[in-house]
Design an enzyme around this catalytic site. Structure first.
Site, PDB file in Angstrom:
ATOM      1  N   GLU A 213       0.886  -1.170   0.000  1.00  0.00           N
ATOM      2  CA  GLU A 213       0.000   0.000   0.000  1.00  0.00           C
ATOM      3  C   GLU A 213       0.915   1.207   0.000  1.00  0.00           C
ATOM      4  OE1 GLU A 213      -1.427   3.119   0.646  1.00  0.00           O
ATOM      5  OE2 GLU A 213      -2.035   2.625   2.687  1.00  0.00           O
ATOM      6  N   CYS A 247      -2.812   8.816   3.421  1.00  0.00           N
ATOM      7  CA  CYS A 247      -2.593   8.457   2.023  1.00  0.00           C
ATOM      8  C   CYS A 247      -3.848   8.651   1.179  1.00  0.00           C
ATOM      9  CB  CYS A 247      -2.102   7.018   1.923  1.00  0.00           C
ATOM     10  SG  CYS A 247      -3.172   5.825   2.748  1.00  0.00           S
TER      11      CYS A 247
END
Length: 440
Positions: A213, A247
């Site tokens: 990720e 994020c």
């Protein structure tokens, strides 16, 4: 413990744990949930102390970690075996089949500083619930937070008599972590962090199971006809809360020109209304960045964008690591504030002539974690869902909207695979089709 001994201990723990029952695994996760609950306020205070997360957001993170553990415990009951209807297939009369999932082995989890509790739980709990042992390299910025979370696990492990070394807390030396990642006894590596490091791991660990990720470049398209004030109030915290160190934050916001005159000032006012400052104040929404160097880099990036023609809609004076929210417009599409991940309380507004134009510009990115679209036109929402190449497309919701039991992950430069308990457990297991024919 030397690295060879660490890997060997993880392998021994895996051999002892891989045959554990679903009941044993669920008891372990339930016990960990209880232990985290017992130290939730201490964990939240350490988050404030070590990474400057505002206390209200820190408490919310710990609550989310508890929700993640709870969801993991619930998934255990249904995970691991799926009936395959062979008896419906010609030529397989009398056959029975199941697709059974088996744990892959010891898992190395590498976690970042911005959510050091919940993102760790998102990797570790599913790995353990799947029957794996785990090694955890936490962020160096949150050592005491990580230690307390590991201690809560150890208390849970002892309570249910799970194997020793089932979860090992590692130091924060990247070279040592890489050496462990390369060890053939480590079956999988799960990493959350920068694209640069993720791509390096892809090259260094070719052939090993690698779950990534790698961050995002969150785009939002706002159509004409929506309530400008309501959308602005929803997007403001999505852009700057927690100093924008998420994020999935809203970074690039493309606004239909017909709505621009209403939306832009409403968004600036909504951002300006969010309290900035002392992370121990329960009212604070925007606290400091992780350190002064990070704040200085972002401040300098804003200076460069302004020099290149960007116009400032909102900006305050940096004070050490505390960078007040920044709202810009007119930022060139090639500027890093548009095309790279900005891990800071910076938002870029851009007017567009049509929804389709905004969608095309928003989708023109190598990242693919989260994207959002706001519209009252269902055709436009369907177009957004099919146009954005992202792991999550949010319609009439901000890109930060997340439920911890749901899948979360990215594509393209944002990584691969999904987290969320059930999906993470799939990543830590391998399928095996088992077919039984009639007795002869």
């Amino acid at each position: 413990m030397a690295l060879d001994g660490t890997a060997a201990a993880a392998e021994r723990a895996f051999e002892a744990w891989k045959e554990s029952s679903r009941l044993e695994r669920r008891r372990l996760i339930d016990a960990w949930l209880e232990q985290v609950g017992a130290v939730r306020e201490e964990l939240a205070r350490l988050l404030v102390q070590e990474i400057g997360k505002p206390i209200t957001l820190a408490r919310a993170e710990v609550a989310r970690a508890e929700a993640t553990l709870r969801a993991t415990a619930e998934v255990v009951a249904a995970f691991g075996e799926q009936a395959v209807p062979y008896d419906l297939m010609a030529g397989a009369e009398g056959c029975r089949a199941v697709l059974r999932r088996f744990p892959v082995g010891p898992v190395l989890a590498i976690t970042p500083f911005n959510f050091p509790v919940n993102l760790a739980i998102h990797k570790l709990a599913p790995a353990l619930a799947a029957g794996c042992s785990a090694l955890w390299k936490p962020s160096p910025q949150a050592p005491e937070t990580s230690r307390l979370l590991w201690e809560s696990f150890e208390a849970a492990r002892l309570a249910v008599a799970a194997p020793v070394h089932l979860l090992q807390l590692l130091g924060t030396d990247p070279a040592a972590a890489e050496e462990l990642a390369r060890d053939p006894r480590i079956a999988a590596v799960s990493f959350t962090g920068s694209e640069r490091v993720g791509r390096y791991l892809e090259r260094a660990l070719a052939g090993k199971r690698l779950l990534l990720e790698l961050g995002g470049n969150g785009a939002v398209v706002v159509d004409e006809g929506v309530d400008a004030g309501a959308v602005a109030r929803q997007l403001a915290p999505a852009a700057v809360a927690g100093a924008g160190q998420s994020c999935s934050k809203a970074q690039r916001i493309y606004v239909h020109r017909a709505l621009w005159d209403a939306f832009a000032p409403a968004f600036v006012a909504a951002v300006e209304a969010l309290p900035v400052g002392d992370p121990l104040d329960p009212a604070t929404v925007v606290g400091p960045l992780i350190d002064e160097a990070a704040a200085r880099r972002v401040d300098e990036s804003v200076d460069r964008a302004v020099a290149a023609g960007a116009r400032v809609l909102l900006r305050g004076e940096r004070a050490g690591a505390l960078l007040p929210p920044v709202v810009l417009t007119g930022v060139p599409e090639t500027d890093p504030l548009q095309c790279e991940e900005v891990f800071a309380p910076v938002a870029v507004l851009t007017p567009v002539d049509t929804f389709a134009d905004g969608l095309a510009r928003a989708a023109d990115t190598r990242f693919g974690l989260r994207a959002s679209a706001y519209s009252r036109d269902q055709r436009h929402l369907r177009l957004a869902a099919s146009t954005f190449r992202a792991g999550g497309v949010l319609l009439n919701l901000p890109p930060t909207f997340r439920l911890d039991a749901a899948p979360f992950g990215g594509v393209q430069a944002s990584g691969n695979g999904f987290e969320g308990p059930g999906w993470a457990m799939e990543g830590f297991t391998e399928g095996r089709l088992i077919v039984e024919g009639p007795a002869l």
